[in-house]
Write a protein that holds these residues in place. Structure first.
Motif, PDB file in Angstrom:
ATOM      1  N   PHE A 187      -0.962  -8.865  13.190  1.00 52.91           N
ATOM      2  CA  PHE A 187      -1.052  -7.519  12.876  1.00 52.91           C
ATOM      3  C   PHE A 187      -2.185  -7.152  12.147  1.00 52.91           C
ATOM      4  CE2 PHE A 187       0.572  -3.592  10.741  1.00 52.91           C
ATOM      5  CZ  PHE A 187       1.017  -3.042  11.893  1.00 52.91           C
ATOM      6  N   LEU A 188      -2.241  -7.831  10.869  1.00 59.50           N
ATOM      7  CA  LEU A 188      -3.288  -7.387   9.952  1.00 59.50           C
ATOM      8  C   LEU A 188      -4.693  -7.734  10.496  1.00 59.50           C
ATOM      9  CD1 LEU A 188      -1.957  -9.161   6.628  1.00 59.50           C
ATOM     10  CD2 LEU A 188      -1.741  -6.774   7.535  1.00 59.50           C
ATOM     11  N   GLY A 189      -4.796  -8.640  11.596  1.00 63.38           N
ATOM     12  CA  GLY A 189      -6.165  -8.845  12.090  1.00 63.38           C
ATOM     13  C   GLY A 189      -6.633  -7.676  13.080  1.00 63.38           C
ATOM     14  N   GLY A 190      -5.514  -7.278  13.976  1.00 63.95           N
ATOM     15  CA  GLY A 190      -5.571  -6.108  14.514  1.00 63.95           C
ATOM     16  C   GLY A 190      -5.913  -4.756  14.091  1.00 63.95           C
ATOM     17  N   LEU A 191      -5.096  -4.427  12.906  1.00 61.97           N
ATOM     18  CA  LEU A 191      -5.428  -3.317  12.055  1.00 61.97           C
ATOM     19  C   LEU A 191      -7.034  -3.365  11.482  1.00 61.97           C
ATOM     20  CD1 LEU A 191      -2.511  -2.786   9.803  1.00 61.97           C
ATOM     21  CD2 LEU A 191      -3.088  -1.845  11.955  1.00 61.97           C
ATOM     22  N   MET A 192      -7.456  -4.617  10.931  1.00 59.25           N
ATOM     23  CA  MET A 192      -8.680  -5.037  10.662  1.00 59.25           C
ATOM     24  C   MET A 192      -9.973  -4.705  11.506  1.00 59.25           C
ATOM     25  SD  MET A 192     -10.979  -5.720   8.283  1.00 59.25           S
ATOM     26  CE  MET A 192      -9.639  -6.013   7.085  1.00 59.25           C
ATOM     27  N   LEU A 193      -9.558  -4.943  12.895  1.00 63.78           N
ATOM     28  CA  LEU A 193     -10.404  -4.463  14.114  1.00 63.78           C
ATOM     29  C   LEU A 193     -10.512  -3.130  14.192  1.00 63.78           C
ATOM     30  CD1 LEU A 193      -9.722  -7.320  16.639  1.00 63.78           C
ATOM     31  CD2 LEU A 193     -11.383  -7.320  15.046  1.00 63.78           C
ATOM     32  N   LEU A 231      -4.286   3.149   8.048  1.00 64.46           N
ATOM     33  CA  LEU A 231      -4.083   1.626   8.322  1.00 64.46           C
ATOM     34  C   LEU A 231      -3.606   1.050   7.272  1.00 64.46           C
ATOM     35  CD1 LEU A 231      -7.713   1.337  10.260  1.00 64.46           C
ATOM     36  CD2 LEU A 231      -5.507   1.214  11.310  1.00 64.46           C
ATOM     37  N   LEU A 232      -3.764   1.491   6.157  1.00 68.88           N
ATOM     38  CA  LEU A 232      -3.521   0.556   4.954  1.00 68.88           C
ATOM     39  C   LEU A 232      -2.171   0.823   4.691  1.00 68.88           C
ATOM     40  CD1 LEU A 232      -3.849  -0.724   2.415  1.00 68.88           C
ATOM     41  CD2 LEU A 232      -4.426   1.437   1.178  1.00 68.88           C
ATOM     42  N   PHE A 233      -1.431   2.274   5.009  1.00 69.13           N
ATOM     43  CA  PHE A 233      -0.252   2.308   5.117  1.00 69.13           C
ATOM     44  C   PHE A 233       0.784   1.596   6.016  1.00 69.13           C
ATOM     45  CE2 PHE A 233       3.818   4.641   6.691  1.00 69.13           C
ATOM     46  CZ  PHE A 233       4.151   4.842   5.350  1.00 69.13           C
ATOM     47  N   SER A 234       0.057   1.529   7.357  1.00 70.45           N
ATOM     48  CA  SER A 234       0.617   0.552   8.000  1.00 70.45           C
ATOM     49  C   SER A 234       0.843  -1.028   7.839  1.00 70.45           C
ATOM     50  CB  SER A 234       0.016   0.712   9.724  1.00 70.45           C
ATOM     51  OG  SER A 234      -0.124   1.989   9.992  1.00 70.45           O
ATOM     52  N   ALA A 235      -0.372  -1.365   7.070  1.00 70.02           N
ATOM     53  CA  ALA A 235      -0.306  -2.880   6.695  1.00 70.02           C
ATOM     54  C   ALA A 235       0.777  -3.145   5.790  1.00 70.02           C
ATOM     55  CB  ALA A 235      -1.855  -3.179   6.351  1.00 70.02           C
ATOM     56  N   ARG A 241      11.838  -2.155   9.637  1.00 71.40           N
ATOM     57  CA  ARG A 241      12.432  -2.746   8.144  1.00 71.40           C
ATOM     58  C   ARG A 241      11.748  -2.206   6.980  1.00 71.40           C
ATOM     59  NH1 ARG A 241      12.740  -8.445  10.828  1.00 71.40           N
ATOM     60  NH2 ARG A 241      14.972  -8.714  11.483  1.00 71.40           N
ATOM     61  N   GLY A 242      10.406  -1.997   7.100  1.00 78.38           N
ATOM     62  CA  GLY A 242       9.667  -1.490   5.954  1.00 78.38           C
ATOM     63  C   GLY A 242       9.951  -0.316   5.553  1.00 78.38           C
ATOM     64  N   LEU A 243      10.579   0.620   6.406  1.00 76.58           N
ATOM     65  CA  LEU A 243      10.958   1.940   6.173  1.00 76.58           C
ATOM     66  C   LEU A 243      12.208   2.050   5.372  1.00 76.58           C
ATOM     67  CD1 LEU A 243      10.144   3.748   9.561  1.00 76.58           C
ATOM     68  CD2 LEU A 243       8.923   3.978   7.166  1.00 76.58           C
ATOM     69  N   PRO A 244      12.516   3.118   4.477  1.00 78.45           N
ATOM     70  CA  PRO A 244      13.776   2.913   3.938  1.00 78.45           C
ATOM     71  C   PRO A 244      15.226   3.079   4.998  1.00 78.45           C
ATOM     72  CG  PRO A 244      12.507   4.504   2.892  1.00 78.45           C
ATOM     73  CD  PRO A 244      11.815   4.046   4.364  1.00 78.45           C
ATOM     74  N   ARG A 245      16.005   2.097   4.728  1.00 80.33           N
ATOM     75  CA  ARG A 245      17.102   2.063   5.691  1.00 80.33           C
ATOM     76  C   ARG A 245      17.939   3.378   5.905  1.00 80.33           C
ATOM     77  NH1 ARG A 245      17.769  -2.623   2.235  1.00 80.33           N
ATOM     78  NH2 ARG A 245      17.645  -4.635   3.523  1.00 80.33           N
ATOM     79  N   THR A 246      18.056   4.049   4.876  1.00 80.24           N
ATOM     80  CA  THR A 246      18.795   5.529   5.274  1.00 80.24           C
ATOM     81  C   THR A 246      17.872   6.179   6.217  1.00 80.24           C
ATOM     82  OG1 THR A 246      19.601   5.512   2.948  1.00 80.24           O
ATOM     83  CG2 THR A 246      19.706   7.513   3.993  1.00 80.24           C
ATOM     84  N   LEU A 281       3.540  -1.215   5.251  1.00 77.49           N
ATOM     85  CA  LEU A 281       4.715  -1.020   5.807  1.00 77.49           C
ATOM     86  C   LEU A 281       5.153  -2.217   6.470  1.00 77.49           C
ATOM     87  CD1 LEU A 281       6.872   1.486   6.000  1.00 77.49           C
ATOM     88  CD2 LEU A 281       5.988   1.837   8.231  1.00 77.49           C
ATOM     89  N   TYR A 282       4.175  -2.993   7.344  1.00 82.35           N
ATOM     90  CA  TYR A 282       4.584  -4.121   8.158  1.00 82.35           C
ATOM     91  C   TYR A 282       4.717  -5.088   7.173  1.00 82.35           C
ATOM     92  CZ  TYR A 282       4.339  -7.695  11.560  1.00 82.35           C
ATOM     93  OH  TYR A 282       4.522  -8.912  12.631  1.00 82.35           O
ATOM     94  N   LEU A 283       4.070  -5.267   6.113  1.00 84.32           N
ATOM     95  CA  LEU A 283       4.220  -6.307   5.189  1.00 84.32           C
ATOM     96  C   LEU A 283       5.561  -6.488   4.150  1.00 84.32           C
ATOM     97  CD1 LEU A 283       2.995  -9.026   3.612  1.00 84.32           C
ATOM     98  CD2 LEU A 283       2.003  -7.263   2.115  1.00 84.32           C
ATOM     99  N   ARG A 284       5.849  -5.142   4.128  1.00 81.03           N
ATOM    100  CA  ARG A 284       7.084  -4.985   3.529  1.00 81.03           C
ATOM    101  C   ARG A 284       8.475  -5.280   4.453  1.00 81.03           C
ATOM    102  NH1 ARG A 284      11.021  -0.198   2.417  1.00 81.03           N
ATOM    103  NH2 ARG A 284      11.915  -0.505   0.253  1.00 81.03           N
ATOM    104  N   GLY A 285       8.262  -4.992   5.733  1.00 83.51           N
ATOM    105  CA  GLY A 285       9.186  -5.389   6.664  1.00 83.51           C
ATOM    106  C   GLY A 285       9.357  -6.797   6.963  1.00 83.51           C
ATOM    107  N   TRP A 286       7.946  -7.402   6.849  1.00 81.35           N
ATOM    108  CA  TRP A 286       8.080  -8.882   7.259  1.00 81.35           C
ATOM    109  C   TRP A 286       8.695  -9.650   5.982  1.00 81.35           C
ATOM    110  CZ3 TRP A 286       5.073 -12.653   4.434  1.00 81.35           C
ATOM    111  CH2 TRP A 286       4.800 -13.682   4.925  1.00 81.35           C
ATOM    112  N   LEU A 287       8.449  -9.172   4.753  1.00 80.59           N
ATOM    113  CA  LEU A 287       9.180 -10.029   3.634  1.00 80.59           C
ATOM    114  C   LEU A 287      10.467  -9.725   3.769  1.00 80.59           C
ATOM    115  CD1 LEU A 287       6.478  -8.787   0.890  1.00 80.59           C
ATOM    116  CD2 LEU A 287       6.719 -11.246   1.917  1.00 80.59           C
ATOM    117  N   ARG A 288      11.024  -8.763   4.225  1.00 79.42           N
ATOM    118  CA  ARG A 288      12.367  -8.412   4.333  1.00 79.42           C
ATOM    119  C   ARG A 288      13.151  -9.400   5.311  1.00 79.42           C
ATOM    120  NH1 ARG A 288      13.991  -2.054   3.962  1.00 79.42           N
ATOM    121  NH2 ARG A 288      13.650  -1.718   1.674  1.00 79.42           N
TER     122      ARG A 288
END
Length: 697
Positions: free
Chosen positions: A52-58, A22-26, A104-109, A28-35
């Motif tokens: 998204f963060l609310g769903g992971l928290m649940l 859950l932490l890794f997903s949060a 987007r949160g993953l490395p582009r390559t 990853l999503y935050l990194r892609g969201w910022l991008r």
């Protein structure tokens, strides 16, 4: 504090594998969201991040919090855990449109060279389309829900950490599949029609309600593991009942509220399209919509048929066996006529009043009594009719009309006499408009009908000089109820007599399709009625109709049921509070009419039960009494009945919520809570042990 409770409350597990995922997903999503933040509207982008963060928290609360420890001691806690995983977390995560931000949160390559070939693989995309298609997604969700709540498999998951994790994963991922067609978070457009989502959600609610009712009404402990567990003074059986209620009420709302929003959007967009096409549709298609003049010509024949049936009922009621299942007066009026009349109202409109035998006899009686007087001014309202309808509904239970054939015969005979006398002295169809309780029931019910007697083209009426539809002419009388068609709105006070259709020289009046409950949403000036927001008598009539639906159905519950006493007290309190409100305020009057669709649905669900269990009773009676058969009518409950009843109540609640939202231009919490409370009471009533009236069982 109880040591078990204290230990459970301290059982946080933030370091588990699920927490890491859950932490890794949060992150990853935050990194892609910022991008990608600059590419999307900032407000919407922020809402998606929160979703998204609310769903992971649940998911975290369901799997890593003390709630997960409580599931070994409380079925209610376990049920709350399931709801978070199935019904709350998946839609929140999908509302965040997670696919693009996660990529987007993953490395582009890695995305381009590692995931790219798989994401564009036709076979993989085809499999994904199958998995997220509504039939497969719905079936997977329903099977997972039912499978893991079967006692054997539930106990397996409860006793094994591995199978417990498999159970939770099954709930979550089938929940994602289920909500995918509803939310459609992907970029592509679905090939399924938008309206499919509404029955998709409603049928899911049927499964949820049936399973919840099984927990509440089973009368035995379903899972032996909870027999020795306890939380304070709460017994295992009470814990199971609470678990069923948790699954029932919040679960149903999770399905019904999105269905309500979807229906509201479709109705709003559909209304805009209809307005744009209205001139073409009315001119080109209106004459072919319903062969109304043919129906008008057949009206006397229908009245004669109904008259013959009424005579048979009266004769059998007086002289036949005074045993309800063996007498036509015990089954035809209370089972078949009531059920078929409400079905006609839901499909076409007020067909019973059109074929009313009392009016046919009244017209014959006018040759002796020519109706020269006007109805007293003080009584030109619905207060008398409302009182008569309330007395009828009360008397039905107190005096058991349905179980006394001779009394039914007297009521029918008295109806004929009252119609002849009242309309013999007073003109203007006074009996139908101001006295008849059956007519008032039909009028209120027809507010939700999909058809209405109305003009085809308003321009024709504006150029008309004779107004034969209300005045009449040498060949045909006009509307006796003084409903001027150009100013008429809705079906209130309309008996579908079709005199206006036959009198109109321009063939400009017909039975036309309308949006159900449209005239409840609006508050136009109505011919012979005025505005509903100014008519306390009509609001009181609607109130009796709505609460009568639930009270009448509650009367079928056995007298030992405590809930029946509670329900009747609740209905009495609500009625006492509502009556002063509708007398002095306009908005509560409008809200009373907003409850009518839910009342119609309750009447339909209740009467469907009688009809489905006793539709063949007349043939059984005739064969036994005249053909020598020895088998009385036996009640059998079909398998489809409960699902159909739940669907009716679901649809009634959706329309009621929509109408109330339109009336107030926003969702008013007290009114919505009242509608949901009535809906919940209705569902509860339908699952109680019922009396199969008029049947041998």
């Amino acid at each position: 504090m109880d040591p078990v409770v204290n230990a459970a409350l301290s059982s946080w597990n933030p370091g588990g594998a699920a927490s890491f995922v859950l932490l890794f997903s949060a992150l990853l999503y935050l990194r892609g969201w910022l991008r990608g933040r600059r590419l999307v509207h900032a407000a919407r982008d922020g809402q998606r991040l929160a979703a998204f963060l609310g769903g992971l928290m649940l998911v975290f609360l369901a799997t890593e919090s003390p709630l997960d420890a409580f599931d070994n001691f409380s079925l209610a806690a376990h049920m709350a855990q399931h709801l978070l995983l199935m019904m709350f977390a998946p839609p929140l995560i999908l509302l965040a449109r997670p696919t693009v931000p996660l990529l987007r949160g993953l490395p582009r390559t890695f995305v381009k060279e590692g995931l790219g070939p798989f994401l564009t693989w036709p076979l993989l995309r085809g499999v994904f389309r199958i998995l997220t298609a509504p039939p497969f997604a719905w079936a997977a969700f329903a099977i997972s829900t039912i499978f893991w709540h079967l006692p054997a498999f539930y106990e397996l998951a409860l006793g094994s950490r591995f199978w417990h994790g498999v159970q939770h994963a099954s709930f979550f991922w089938t929940g994602v599949l289920f909500w995918w067609p509803v939310i459609q978070p992907g970029a592509g457009k679905s090939s399924w029609a938008a309206w499919i989502k509404i029955p998709y959600l409603l049928f899911a609610d049927i499964v949820n309600t049936a399973l919840s009712a099984f927990f509440v009404f089973s009368g035995r402990l379903l899972y032996p593991s909870y027999a020795s567990a306890h939380l304070g003074s709460l017994s295992p059986q009470d814990d199971q009942t609470i678990a069923g209620l948790i699954m029932w009420v919040p679960g149903s709302l999770v399905y019904l509220l999105p269905a309500f929003v979807l229906a509201m959007r479709l109705l709003v967009s559909g209304r805009a399209q209809v307005r744009a096409m209205e001139p073409v549709v009315r001119v080109r298609n209106a004459p072919q919509i319903f062969r109304v003049r043919t129906l008008a010509r057949w009206r006397p024949a229908l009245q004669v048929c109904m008259l013959l049936l009424a005579v048979v009922v009266i004769v059998d009621g007086f002289f036949g066996p005074q045993v309800t299942p063996l007498n036509l007066a015990g089954v035809l009026p209370w089972i078949h006529w009531r059920a078929l009349s409400i079905l006609a109202l839901l499909v076409v409109g007020n067909l019973f009043c059109m074929s009313c035998p009392f009016v046919f006899v009244r017209d014959l009686g006018r040759k002796v009594l020519p109706a020269r007087l006007r109805w007293p001014r003080r009584l030109r309202n619905k207060w008398l009719a409302t009182g008569v309808l309330a007395a009828y509904l009360i008397g039905y239970e107190v005096f058991g009309f349905w179980d006394r054939p001779w009394l039914t015969a007297w009521i029918a005979a008295g109806y004929f006499a009252a119609a002849v006398v009242v309309d013999g002295f007073f003109r203007g169809a006074s009996f139908c408009k101001y006295v008849c309780p059956i007519g008032q029931f039909q009028f209120v019910s027809s507010l939700g009908s999909p058809r209405e007697v109305k003009v085809k083209r308003a321009s024709v009426c504006r150029s008309c000089q004779t107004y034969d539809c209300i005045r009449g002419n040498e060949q045909q009388r006009g509307c006796e109820l003084y409903l001027f068609q150009p100013k008429k709105a809705g079906n209130l006070d309309c008996t579908f007599c079709l005199d206006c259709v036959k009198a109109c020289p321009h063939d400009n009046v017909a039975i036309l399709p309308v949006l159900p409950a449209k005239t409840i949403v609006e508050d136009p000036y109505r011919s012979s009625i005025g505005r509903l927001s100014k008519r306390s008598d009509f609001a009181a009539l609607a109130l009796v109709f709505v609460f009568g639906a639930f009270a009448n159905a509650a009367g079928m519950i056995g007298p030992v049921m405590v809930f029946e006493q509670w329900l009747r007290m609740l209905l009495l309190v609500l009625a006492v509070v509502a009556v002063p409100a509708i007398l002095f305020f306009s908005l509560p009057k409008r809200f009373v009419f907003a409850l009518v669709p839910l009342g119609v649905a309750m009447w339909a669900a209740h009467l469907l039960y009688h009809f489905a269990t006793g539709w063949n009773a007349p043939w059984t009676i005739l064969s036994q009494r005249f053909l020598g058969a020895h088998q009385a009518a036996t009640a059998m409950i079909p398998d489809w009945l409960t699902g159909a009843q739940i669907l009716l109540l679901d649809a009634g609640l959706l329309v009621t919520l929509y109408v109330g939202w339109r009336v107030a231009r926003k969702l008013t919490i007290p009114w919505a809570a009242l509608a949901v409370a009535l809906y919940t009471a209705g569902i509860w009533i339908l699952f109680q042990p019922m009396q199969m009236r008029g049947m041998v069982h």
